[in-house]
Design a protein around this motif. Sequence first.
Motif, PDB file in Angstrom:
ATOM      1  N   MET A 136       0.823  -1.212   0.000  1.00 18.45           N
ATOM      2  CA  MET A 136       0.000   0.000   0.000  1.00 18.45           C
ATOM      3  C   MET A 136       0.860   1.266   0.000  1.00 18.45           C
ATOM      4  N   ILE A 137       1.868   1.272   0.863  1.00 16.52           N
ATOM      5  CA  ILE A 137       2.707   2.466   0.972  1.00 16.52           C
ATOM      6  C   ILE A 137       3.579   2.624  -0.265  1.00 16.52           C
ATOM      7  N   ASP A 138       4.125   1.524  -0.763  1.00 15.61           N
ATOM      8  CA  ASP A 138       4.960   1.583  -1.964  1.00 15.61           C
ATOM      9  C   ASP A 138       4.160   2.096  -3.157  1.00 15.61           C
ATOM     10  N   GLY A 139       2.891   1.717  -3.221  1.00 19.69           N
ATOM     11  CA  GLY A 139       2.071   2.102  -4.359  1.00 19.69           C
ATOM     12  C   GLY A 139       1.402   3.452  -4.241  1.00 19.69           C
ATOM     13  N   PHE A 140       1.039   3.850  -3.003  1.00 21.42           N
ATOM     14  CA  PHE A 140       0.216   5.047  -2.836  1.00 21.42           C
ATOM     15  C   PHE A 140       0.727   6.030  -1.792  1.00 21.42           C
ATOM     16  N   GLY A 141       1.787   5.683  -1.085  1.00 20.47           N
ATOM     17  CA  GLY A 141       2.292   6.578  -0.053  1.00 20.47           C
ATOM     18  C   GLY A 141       2.937   7.826  -0.634  1.00 20.47           C
ATOM     19  N   SER A 142       2.973   8.859   0.183  1.00 16.12           N
ATOM     20  CA  SER A 142       3.676  10.082  -0.203  1.00 16.12           C
ATOM     21  C   SER A 142       5.178   9.816  -0.173  1.00 16.12           C
ATOM     22  N   PRO A 143       5.989  10.662  -0.819  1.00 20.05           N
ATOM     23  CA  PRO A 143       7.444  10.483  -0.732  1.00 20.05           C
ATOM     24  C   PRO A 143       7.934  10.427   0.710  1.00 20.05           C
ATOM     25  N   ALA A 144       7.343  11.237   1.579  1.00 19.39           N
ATOM     26  CA  ALA A 144       7.761  11.231   2.984  1.00 19.39           C
ATOM     27  C   ALA A 144       7.392   9.915   3.663  1.00 19.39           C
ATOM     28  N   GLN A 145       6.201   9.394   3.385  1.00 24.12           N
ATOM     29  CA  GLN A 145       5.782   8.117   3.968  1.00 24.12           C
ATOM     30  C   GLN A 145       6.667   6.974   3.490  1.00 24.12           C
ATOM     31  N   LYS A 146       6.998   6.972   2.206  1.00 26.25           N
ATOM     32  CA  LYS A 146       7.869   5.926   1.678  1.00 26.25           C
ATOM     33  C   LYS A 146       9.252   5.979   2.323  1.00 26.25           C
ATOM     34  N   LEU A 177      -6.825   0.508  -0.479  1.00 23.79           N
ATOM     35  CA  LEU A 177      -7.219  -0.679   0.271  1.00 23.79           C
ATOM     36  C   LEU A 177      -7.076  -1.935  -0.579  1.00 23.79           C
ATOM     37  N   TYR A 178      -7.569  -1.886  -1.800  1.00 27.89           N
ATOM     38  CA  TYR A 178      -7.544  -3.066  -2.651  1.00 27.89           C
ATOM     39  C   TYR A 178      -6.119  -3.470  -3.041  1.00 27.89           C
ATOM     40  N   ALA A 179      -5.194  -2.524  -3.041  1.00 22.62           N
ATOM     41  CA  ALA A 179      -3.823  -2.832  -3.451  1.00 22.62           C
ATOM     42  C   ALA A 179      -3.191  -3.903  -2.584  1.00 22.62           C
ATOM     43  N   GLY A 180      -3.552  -3.944  -1.305  1.00 19.98           N
ATOM     44  CA  GLY A 180      -2.916  -4.879  -0.397  1.00 19.98           C
ATOM     45  C   GLY A 180      -3.621  -6.209  -0.243  1.00 19.98           C
TER      46      GLY A 180
END
Length: 347
Positions: free
Chosen positions: A67-77, A198-201
């Motif tokens: 989820m984070i790899d696909g949709f997270g912000s640069p800071a979250q990643k 949600l569906y990504a994971g």
Amino acid sequence: MDTTSGDNARELWQALGAIGALGASISEEHGGVGAGVHALSVVAEAIAEAGVPLMLIALSPAVCATMIDGFGSPAQKAEWLPGLADGSRVLGFAITEPDAGSNTHNLRMRARRDGGSWVLSGQKYYVSHVDNADALLTVARVEDELKVFLVPTDAPGLTRSPIKVEILSPERQYNVFYDDVRLDDSALVGPNAGMAVLYAGLNPERIVSAALLNGIARYAIDIAAAYARERIVWNVPIGAHQAVSHPLARAETALAASRLLTASAARAFDAGEPGGVDAAMAKLTASETASTALDAAMQTLGGNGMSREYGLATLHGLVRLFRIAPVSSEMLLNHVAHKRLSLPRSY
């Protein structure tokens, strides 16, 4: 280490991270290997085959990192992915609620705006390894949409209570209560992506769960086959008797099919194909295969099948759980019937 003793297996987790196993599916630019969900499923199967199945691998690196790899912000990643890859950080996934069951559209957890903050209120149920997680990816309703938030496990207003379950596992289950937990905008994952986050994971979770179950089946069959070759009762090894050998041979055949389905689903996901049906079939087949293999193995060992020395009966609760979670076999069959056979929806 003995993962049936209540230890949270953090030492094992960090060892897996140190060799790059946990980062198998995380992008290289963020500290992972970038080899995809298929590679992560191989890791999950291998550790289960060694007798130490960890549900956490289907959650932290499979669901949450995807989820984070696909949709997270640069800071979250930057904050989360390197630590998820090397095992120094752990994320939990909080979606299940007491009154929602398999219907995510009935989730009642609310997130509302209050000034410049988000405020989360509600309860999550059967959340795994909260005691071992740095934050929980929490699904909450924002008006008519479901959103995903990163909620630190030490956030004010977040409390937990353990659920006593008949499963010998290093991972514990919890009720989690959100009493006006306040977050800033940096906690929201994929603010404009809607349900896609949600569906990504979900498919990686099903695929890696299937691989874990395949590893358990391999572990059980190998123990039983070795025992059946050596155990002599009426002058010959018990494996010479068809009543013993045939159940194990059927389990071995089912496992071969399950592993092919799991690999096919993983490769489809990595290729960017719509793989929901493949993932559902893999999870369904693997849960039934592991159950059949474990039962056949325990029966082969007779009374010894209940002994902790052989490590079979201690897996029974965990294997049974996977026919319910992370999605029940019935809902997987519903999905296959509707999507692959074009039958009317029943849900």
